[in-house]
Write a protein that holds these residues in place. Structure first.
Motif, PDB file in Angstrom:
ATOM      1  N   CYS A 113      46.949  85.815 -41.912  1.00 22.29           N
ATOM      2  CA  CYS A 113      46.771  86.182 -40.288  1.00 22.29           C
ATOM      3  C   CYS A 113      46.769  87.368 -40.057  1.00 22.29           C
ATOM      4  O   CYS A 113      46.369  88.490 -40.108  1.00 22.29           O
ATOM      5  CB  CYS A 113      46.456  85.244 -40.075  1.00 22.29           C
ATOM      6  SG  CYS A 113      45.628  83.478 -39.533  1.00 22.29           S
ATOM      7  N   CYS A 114      48.417  87.779 -40.057  1.00 17.33           N
ATOM      8  CA  CYS A 114      49.125  88.621 -38.932  1.00 17.33           C
ATOM      9  C   CYS A 114      49.193  89.844 -39.362  1.00 17.33           C
ATOM     10  O   CYS A 114      50.772  89.367 -40.225  1.00 17.33           O
ATOM     11  CB  CYS A 114      50.099  88.471 -37.630  1.00 17.33           C
ATOM     12  SG  CYS A 114      50.181  88.936 -36.045  1.00 17.33           S
ATOM     13  N   PRO A 115      48.736  90.796 -39.580  1.00 14.60           N
ATOM     14  CA  PRO A 115      50.280  91.882 -40.093  1.00 14.60           C
ATOM     15  C   PRO A 115      51.466  92.230 -39.248  1.00 14.60           C
ATOM     16  O   PRO A 115      52.020  92.960 -39.985  1.00 14.60           O
ATOM     17  CB  PRO A 115      48.798  93.449 -39.966  1.00 14.60           C
ATOM     18  CG  PRO A 115      47.283  92.626 -39.579  1.00 14.60           C
ATOM     19  CD  PRO A 115      47.598  91.878 -38.754  1.00 14.60           C
TER      20      PRO A 115
ATOM     21  N   VAL B  82      32.320  94.821 -43.470  1.00 12.32           N
ATOM     22  CA  VAL B  82      33.331  95.066 -42.771  1.00 12.32           C
ATOM     23  C   VAL B  82      34.047  94.378 -41.520  1.00 12.32           C
ATOM     24  O   VAL B  82      32.955  93.565 -41.349  1.00 12.32           O
ATOM     25  CB  VAL B  82      32.331  95.875 -41.811  1.00 12.32           C
ATOM     26  CG1 VAL B  82      32.397  96.549 -40.763  1.00 12.32           C
ATOM     27  CG2 VAL B  82      31.679  96.851 -42.779  1.00 12.32           C
ATOM     28  N   PHE B  83      34.821  93.893 -41.920  1.00 12.24           N
ATOM     29  CA  PHE B  83      36.105  93.207 -41.221  1.00 12.24           C
ATOM     30  C   PHE B  83      35.800  93.494 -39.440  1.00 12.24           C
ATOM     31  O   PHE B  83      35.536  94.793 -39.113  1.00 12.24           O
ATOM     32  CB  PHE B  83      37.658  92.731 -41.010  1.00 12.24           C
ATOM     33  CG  PHE B  83      37.521  91.818 -40.002  1.00 12.24           C
ATOM     34  CD1 PHE B  83      37.852  90.679 -40.875  1.00 12.24           C
ATOM     35  CD2 PHE B  83      38.666  92.314 -39.695  1.00 12.24           C
ATOM     36  CE1 PHE B  83      38.557  89.576 -39.849  1.00 12.24           C
ATOM     37  CE2 PHE B  83      39.553  91.733 -38.731  1.00 12.24           C
ATOM     38  CZ  PHE B  83      39.555  89.847 -38.707  1.00 12.24           C
ATOM     39  N   ILE B  84      35.485  92.434 -38.519  1.00 14.25           N
ATOM     40  CA  ILE B  84      35.473  92.664 -36.757  1.00 14.25           C
ATOM     41  C   ILE B  84      36.219  91.842 -36.314  1.00 14.25           C
ATOM     42  O   ILE B  84      36.189  90.367 -36.810  1.00 14.25           O
ATOM     43  CB  ILE B  84      33.768  92.075 -36.689  1.00 14.25           C
ATOM     44  CG1 ILE B  84      33.025  93.785 -37.109  1.00 14.25           C
ATOM     45  CG2 ILE B  84      33.688  92.842 -35.041  1.00 14.25           C
ATOM     46  CD1 ILE B  84      32.009  93.566 -38.610  1.00 14.25           C
TER      47      ILE B  84
ATOM     48  N   ALA C  47      45.932  96.587 -35.317  1.00 10.01           N
ATOM     49  CA  ALA C  47      46.693  96.190 -37.260  1.00 10.01           C
ATOM     50  C   ALA C  47      45.976  96.147 -38.519  1.00 10.01           C
ATOM     51  O   ALA C  47      46.537  96.302 -39.816  1.00 10.01           O
ATOM     52  CB  ALA C  47      47.401  95.266 -37.175  1.00 10.01           C
ATOM     53  N   LYS C  48      44.442  95.218 -38.505  1.00 10.20           N
ATOM     54  CA  LYS C  48      43.572  95.395 -39.360  1.00 10.20           C
ATOM     55  C   LYS C  48      43.136  96.624 -40.048  1.00 10.20           C
ATOM     56  O   LYS C  48      42.906  96.140 -41.400  1.00 10.20           O
ATOM     57  CB  LYS C  48      43.022  94.029 -38.809  1.00 10.20           C
ATOM     58  CG  LYS C  48      43.195  93.025 -38.461  1.00 10.20           C
ATOM     59  CD  LYS C  48      43.369  92.087 -39.734  1.00 10.20           C
ATOM     60  CE  LYS C  48      43.467  90.695 -39.497  1.00 10.20           C
ATOM     61  NZ  LYS C  48      44.456  90.174 -40.528  1.00 10.20           N
TER      62      LYS C  48
ATOM     63  N   PHE D 211      35.444  98.448 -44.140  1.00  6.00           N
ATOM     64  CA  PHE D 211      36.374  98.739 -42.542  1.00  6.00           C
ATOM     65  C   PHE D 211      36.309  97.636 -41.826  1.00  6.00           C
ATOM     66  O   PHE D 211      35.968  96.848 -42.607  1.00  6.00           O
ATOM     67  CB  PHE D 211      34.717  99.907 -42.096  1.00  6.00           C
ATOM     68  CG  PHE D 211      34.171 101.127 -42.986  1.00  6.00           C
ATOM     69  CD1 PHE D 211      34.110 102.192 -43.277  1.00  6.00           C
ATOM     70  CD2 PHE D 211      33.528 100.653 -43.332  1.00  6.00           C
ATOM     71  CE1 PHE D 211      33.748 103.711 -43.309  1.00  6.00           C
ATOM     72  CE2 PHE D 211      32.355 102.108 -44.527  1.00  6.00           C
ATOM     73  CZ  PHE D 211      33.006 103.529 -44.213  1.00  6.00           C
ATOM     74  N   VAL D 212      36.565  98.586 -40.906  1.00  2.00           N
ATOM     75  CA  VAL D 212      37.325  97.526 -39.757  1.00  2.00           C
ATOM     76  C   VAL D 212      36.908  97.560 -38.569  1.00  2.00           C
ATOM     77  O   VAL D 212      37.159  99.181 -38.213  1.00  2.00           O
ATOM     78  CB  VAL D 212      39.298  96.951 -39.476  1.00  2.00           C
ATOM     79  CG1 VAL D 212      39.523  96.780 -38.725  1.00  2.00           C
ATOM     80  CG2 VAL D 212      39.079  96.732 -41.091  1.00  2.00           C
ATOM     81  N   LEU D 213      36.087  96.844 -37.890  1.00  2.69           N
ATOM     82  CA  LEU D 213      36.142  98.008 -36.161  1.00  2.69           C
ATOM     83  C   LEU D 213      36.699  96.218 -35.710  1.00  2.69           C
ATOM     84  O   LEU D 213      36.764  95.169 -35.929  1.00  2.69           O
ATOM     85  CB  LEU D 213      34.335  96.847 -36.033  1.00  2.69           C
ATOM     86  CG  LEU D 213      33.545  98.398 -36.630  1.00  2.69           C
ATOM     87  CD1 LEU D 213      31.719  98.537 -36.669  1.00  2.69           C
ATOM     88  CD2 LEU D 213      33.432  99.968 -36.019  1.00  2.69           C
TER      89      LEU D 213
END
Length: 443
Positions: free
Chosen positions: A215-217, A258-260, A265-266, A281-283
């Motif tokens: 999960c967490c960066p 594309v991650f939303i 941090a993602k 891409f990340v939104l």
């Protein structure tokens, strides 16, 4: 997003959508009252690129968007940033990456220390620290007709309206030009199985230790930069975001993903050297909301595009603090009942609590053998770019998760079928490094 920047962003989205982007940029830059250098920095960031101001700024910007490549830092300070009185950005940084110049008395970001977690962006009420928004290069792809898949974080439940369903959100993405939308919770389920197999292999007593990297960066960054001697206990798993992108591309080699989600941090995670190219891409939820508003797409007014039920309770619970522990615990009970009573988890959220827990583990004082940590208070539902309060987000996530047709990842026939399609035919295969390479990274 700063209110002023939100208005600029919506103007840019509308102009790009209507094919008068360069004309609109020229119009914005010609206003007499604006500082052209600062405005160009803001506009570049809102377009996901870095272009310095010049007389050719509008054409240079359009070229940078159409030739976009995932690189560079996500978070930056604007050049006109003056010394603020409360030092909010300095206090917000968990990695001591924002320093004050002893001569000028102005703060600056040490890019070697910065992990691009984005906490400073939220802390700066003046809008002097910004993060890149990658929608304009993405819109170029969507308009081209390429196959683009939206992969939505488990925390999305309830973000776009209390009664908005996942089917309605799916149709909203399709109206934007996406070919489909999938829940990242389904790929979290795959990692739950992996983490459970690893727990069974490596934890033989209550004195052993396993730290989940899921999960967490920010959690991963903290382990690597501050608590390096604990890295040997970290499960070498990618995040659900990366797992989703890799599996989707394995099954659909020519697609883009594309991650939303609710997390700045993602955006940085997607650009890490060993992960670059997995997620295109990340939104964030807030960015997506402004895009929907600008293009007059209202998920609550759509009929929805149905899909099969595929994600489990456990995968959907990844959105909030303790969710990973619940998912892994349930899977261990199902897969290795003799190990269930041995499983003892500890969770933490928020930078301060994460540091406390990891320091306790470092000192050998922790009474647990499975550690889960999330940088934001409440977990992903408390992310800086969530739309609704974390308490509401948790309730929506819990309700949706506990209403799932599948309670444990291994119960889903769809899960088993997809695993077979990527070459994983049994639980034993999860012990084979070559077969589960798609879910792993080096720490």
């Amino acid at each position: 997003m700063n209110t002023q920047y939100t208005n600029i962003f919506k103007t840019l989205v509308k102009a790009y959508y209507e094919d008068n982007f360069e004309e609109k940029i020229e119009e914005l830059m010609k206003k007499e009252e604006v500082d052209k250098k600062t405005l160009s920095e803001v506009i570049s960031s809102l377009c996901g690129v870095k272009v310095d101001y010049s007389e050719r700024f509008s054409s240079d910007l359009k070229k940078a968007i159409t030739t976009y490549k995932a690189k560079g830092k996500i978070v930056s300070k604007l050049s006109h940033c003056d010394n603020c009185t409360d030092g909010a950005c300095i206090n917000a940084c968990p990695f001591n990456a924002i320093l004050k110049d002893p001569i000028t008395k102005l703060s600056y970001i040490d890019m070697e220390l910065c992990t691009n977690c984005g906490l400073c962006v939220e802390a700066c009420d003046l809008g002097h620290i910004v993060d890149k928004v990658e929608f304009m290069p993405l819109m170029e792809l969507l308009k081209s007709g390429e196959t683009v898949i939206a992969a939505v974080a488990p925390a999305i439940t309830g973000q776009f309206g209390e009664d908005v369903t996942m089917d309605q959100i799916r149709e909203a993405f399709m109206k934007l030009g996406f070919k489909d939308m999938v829940e990242v919770a389904f790929f979290a389920d795959m990692l739950t199985i992996k983490e459970s197999v690893e727990f069974n292999r490596f934890v033989k007593s209550k004195e052993d230790l396993m730290i989940t990297s899921c999960c967490c960066p920010m959690w991963v960054g903290m382990l690597k930069r501050v608590y390096g001697n604990l890295v040997k206990y970290v499960s070498p798993s990618v995040s659900p975001m990366i797992a989703a992108a890799r599996v989707i591309k394995k099954l659909n080699p020519n697609c883009r993903v594309v991650f939303i989600g609710p997390c700045i941090a993602k955006k940085a995670e997607a650009k890490e050297k060993d992960l670059i190219g997995d997620v295109d891409f990340v939104l964030t939820f807030q960015e997506l909301q402004e895009i929907f508003n600008t293009l007059e797409i209202s998920p609550s007014n759509l009929k929805g595009v149905p899909s099969l039920e595929y994600a489990s309770k456990g995968g959907r619970l990844y959105a909030r603090t303790g969710g990973v522990s619940v998912a892994v615990s349930d899977a261990i009970k199902e897969m290795y009942p003799e190990k269930y009573n041995l499983f003892e988890a500890a969770q933490c959220d928020g930078v301060i609590n994460c540091k406390k827990l990891l320091s306790s583990a470092q000192d050998g004082e922790l009474k647990a053998n499975f550690i889960e940590g999330m940088g934001c208070v409440g977990g992903c539902v408390g992310g800086p770019k969530a739309i609704i309060p974390k308490e509401e987000g948790k309730k929506h996530v819990d309700d949706y998760a506990f209403d799932s047709a599948y309670k444990v990842a291994t119960h889903s026939d769809i899960m088993l079928d997809i695993l077979k399609r990527i070459g994983i035919n049994s639980l034993e295969d999860f012990k084979d490094h070559n077969k589960i390479k798609i879910f792993e990274r080096e720490f």
